[in-house]
Design a protein around this motif. Structure first.
Motif, mmCIF file in Angstrom:
data_model
loop_
_atom_site.group_PDB
_atom_site.id
_atom_site.type_symbol
_atom_site.label_atom_id
_atom_site.label_comp_id
_atom_site.label_asym_id
_atom_site.label_seq_id
_atom_site.Cartn_x
_atom_site.Cartn_y
_atom_site.Cartn_z
ATOM 1 N N TRP A 132 -6.939 8.299 0.042
ATOM 2 C CA TRP A 132 -6.248 7.067 -0.344
ATOM 3 C C TRP A 132 -5.362 6.564 0.790
ATOM 4 O O TRP A 132 -5.273 5.356 1.048
ATOM 5 N N GLN A 133 -4.711 7.479 1.479
ATOM 6 C CA GLN A 133 -3.865 7.066 2.595
ATOM 7 C C GLN A 133 -4.718 6.404 3.687
ATOM 8 O O GLN A 133 -4.326 5.365 4.241
ATOM 9 N N GLN A 134 -5.879 6.969 3.989
ATOM 10 C CA GLN A 134 -6.774 6.355 4.972
ATOM 11 C C GLN A 134 -7.222 4.971 4.508
ATOM 12 O O GLN A 134 -7.314 4.030 5.314
ATOM 13 N N THR A 135 -7.499 4.845 3.216
ATOM 14 C CA THR A 135 -7.908 3.555 2.671
ATOM 15 C C THR A 135 -6.826 2.505 2.883
ATOM 16 O O THR A 135 -7.086 1.387 3.357
ATOM 17 N N PHE A 136 -5.608 2.855 2.551
ATOM 18 C CA PHE A 136 -4.497 1.917 2.696
ATOM 19 C C PHE A 136 -4.238 1.598 4.170
ATOM 20 O O PHE A 136 -3.901 0.453 4.518
ATOM 21 N N LYS A 188 -12.804 3.213 6.130
ATOM 22 C CA LYS A 188 -11.524 3.500 5.464
ATOM 23 C C LYS A 188 -11.194 2.426 4.436
ATOM 24 O O LYS A 188 -10.889 2.738 3.276
ATOM 25 N N SER A 189 -11.229 1.151 4.846
ATOM 26 C CA SER A 189 -10.764 0.091 3.944
ATOM 27 C C SER A 189 -11.725 -0.161 2.788
ATOM 28 O O SER A 189 -11.340 -0.770 1.785
ATOM 29 N N LEU A 190 -12.957 0.286 2.893
ATOM 30 C CA LEU A 190 -13.890 0.194 1.774
ATOM 31 C C LEU A 190 -13.650 1.303 0.750
ATOM 32 O O LEU A 190 -14.261 1.312 -0.320
ATOM 33 N N CYS A 248 0.820 -1.215 0.000
ATOM 34 C CA CYS A 248 0.000 0.000 0.000
ATOM 35 C C CYS A 248 0.858 1.271 0.000
ATOM 36 O O CYS A 248 0.562 2.238 -0.709
ATOM 37 N N MET A 249 1.908 1.264 0.805
ATOM 38 C CA MET A 249 2.752 2.459 0.867
ATOM 39 C C MET A 249 3.508 2.669 -0.444
ATOM 40 O O MET A 249 3.809 3.808 -0.830
ATOM 41 N N LYS A 250 3.809 1.584 -1.150
ATOM 42 C CA LYS A 250 4.436 1.739 -2.463
ATOM 43 C C LYS A 250 3.493 2.485 -3.405
ATOM 44 O O LYS A 250 3.921 3.387 -4.144
#
Length: 338
Positions: free
Chosen positions: A160-164, A191-193, A111-113
């Motif tokens: 997107w950061q919250q999602t990851f 977040k993950s949704l 995710c961080m990538k």
């Protein structure tokens, strides 16, 4: 709290219609077929689906239909962008249904990538070595941010950061078999949704522009959260069979509630619907406060219209989950597609 779910998972969970409706109207973009054709070509171009039989399964999910329900005002290339983003997210998320989804460090690295590929701080020298998800993610970012303000782009990046972060939190819970409280679960799953991403894209795809100063007050943040929580609950009701098969019971509100409250599965479903009704009432309450928000920020008549348009468009997100989930074959597919 650390438990396993054998008693629940032995129950046969069959896909069934959900006897529930939302106080938001059904709406649909007329450009579904164009979005469907474009999305399938896009998925193939980036090799997101590798085998022909998997492409057939992906087609059966009807992602373009979900996009048309979620963003009914979107037309042409805008609806195609919505379908591509939803399709990308669904396929990316599915890779964590298997063993990888119980390795939080690995999930965090993946995710961080992706997050490192978008501004600010994007590394422009990594293009040749990128995998299909990374290359397609860059394409989505470029198309999503076209013509949008710097403030909006930063907001989308944060979403997107919250999602990851949500993906990593889920992986940690899967690894430990932790069962969160309902409030903790909803906060993580919103977040993950990707709910905040889908809320951000409303401005891009509908063509409305929320006054930046409106974000300094809590009402829009609360409105997005409650819409997201409604999406989570509806998703969990319809994906119950799929998630029970994977034994990721901490990732489903129905199974989680059944365990924490020692309820039968049907009772837990009914409890989830009661929670959904409460969230829908909160959404309606917040919608009534939009004129007051406009007063607080001294909005012009045009800004008032934009705020009303944004708030109204948000209701299509949970509504799309309800309408699409009644027909898609996605929740009857258990193996991840690659």
């Amino acid at each position: 709290m650390h438990v396993h779910f054998p008693g629940i998972l032995e129950v046969a969970v069959a896909p069934r219609p959900i006897d529930y409706d939302l106080p938001f109207p059904y709406r649909c973009s007329p450009d579904i077929e164009m979005a469907r054709t474009g999305n399938l070509a896009w998925v193939e171009r980036y090799s997101l689906v590798c085998a022909e039989q998997n492409l057939d399964r992906y087609k059966s999910w009807g992602i373009s239909q979900l996009a048309a329900y979620a963003y009914p005002e979107a037309r042409g290339e805008d609806l195609a962008l919505a379908a591509d983003a939803l399709g990308w997210f669904t396929l990316f998320d599915d890779q964590f249904d298997e063993a990888l989804g119980e390795q939080p460090d690995e999930v965090a690295g993946i995710c961080m990538k992706l997050l490192s590929l978008i501004p600010p701080g994007a590394d422009s020298d990594t293009g040749a070595d990128l995998d299909s998800f990374s290359r397609s993610y860059i394409d989505l970012w470029s198309r999503s941010t076209q013509g949008m303000s710097d403030d909006w782009c930063l907001r989308l990046r944060r979403s997107w950061q919250q999602t990851f972060e949500g993906f990593v939190e889920e992986a940690e819970e899967r690894r430990t078999r932790a069962v969160p409280t309902v409030d903790t679960y909803l906060r993580k799953r919103v977040k993950s949704l990707g709910a905040y991403v889908w809320c951000d894209l409303v401005e891009r795809l509908v063509g409305c522009h929320v006054p930046e100063r409106a974000w300094s007050l809590p009402i829009l943040h609360e409105l997005r959260r409650f819409h997201g929580e409604l999406c989570v609950i509806l998703n969990d009701l319809f994906s119950l069979e799929r998630e029970a098969e994977f034994e990721h019971s901490g990732d489903n509100l129905v199974l989680l509630t059944a365990t924490r409250q020692s309820l039968a599965l049907q009772e837990s479903m009914e409890e989830a619907l009661r929670v959904a009704e409460g969230k829908a009432l909160e959404v309606m309450r917040l919608h009534m406060q939009i004129p007051h928000l406009a007063d607080q920020i001294a909005a012009t008549s045009e800004e008032r219209a934009q705020l009303a348009l944004y708030a109204g468009a948000l209701t299509s997100l949970p509504r799309s989950n309800l309408d699409w989930s009644q027909h898609t074959l996605r929740y009857r597919d258990v193996p991840a597609i690659r």
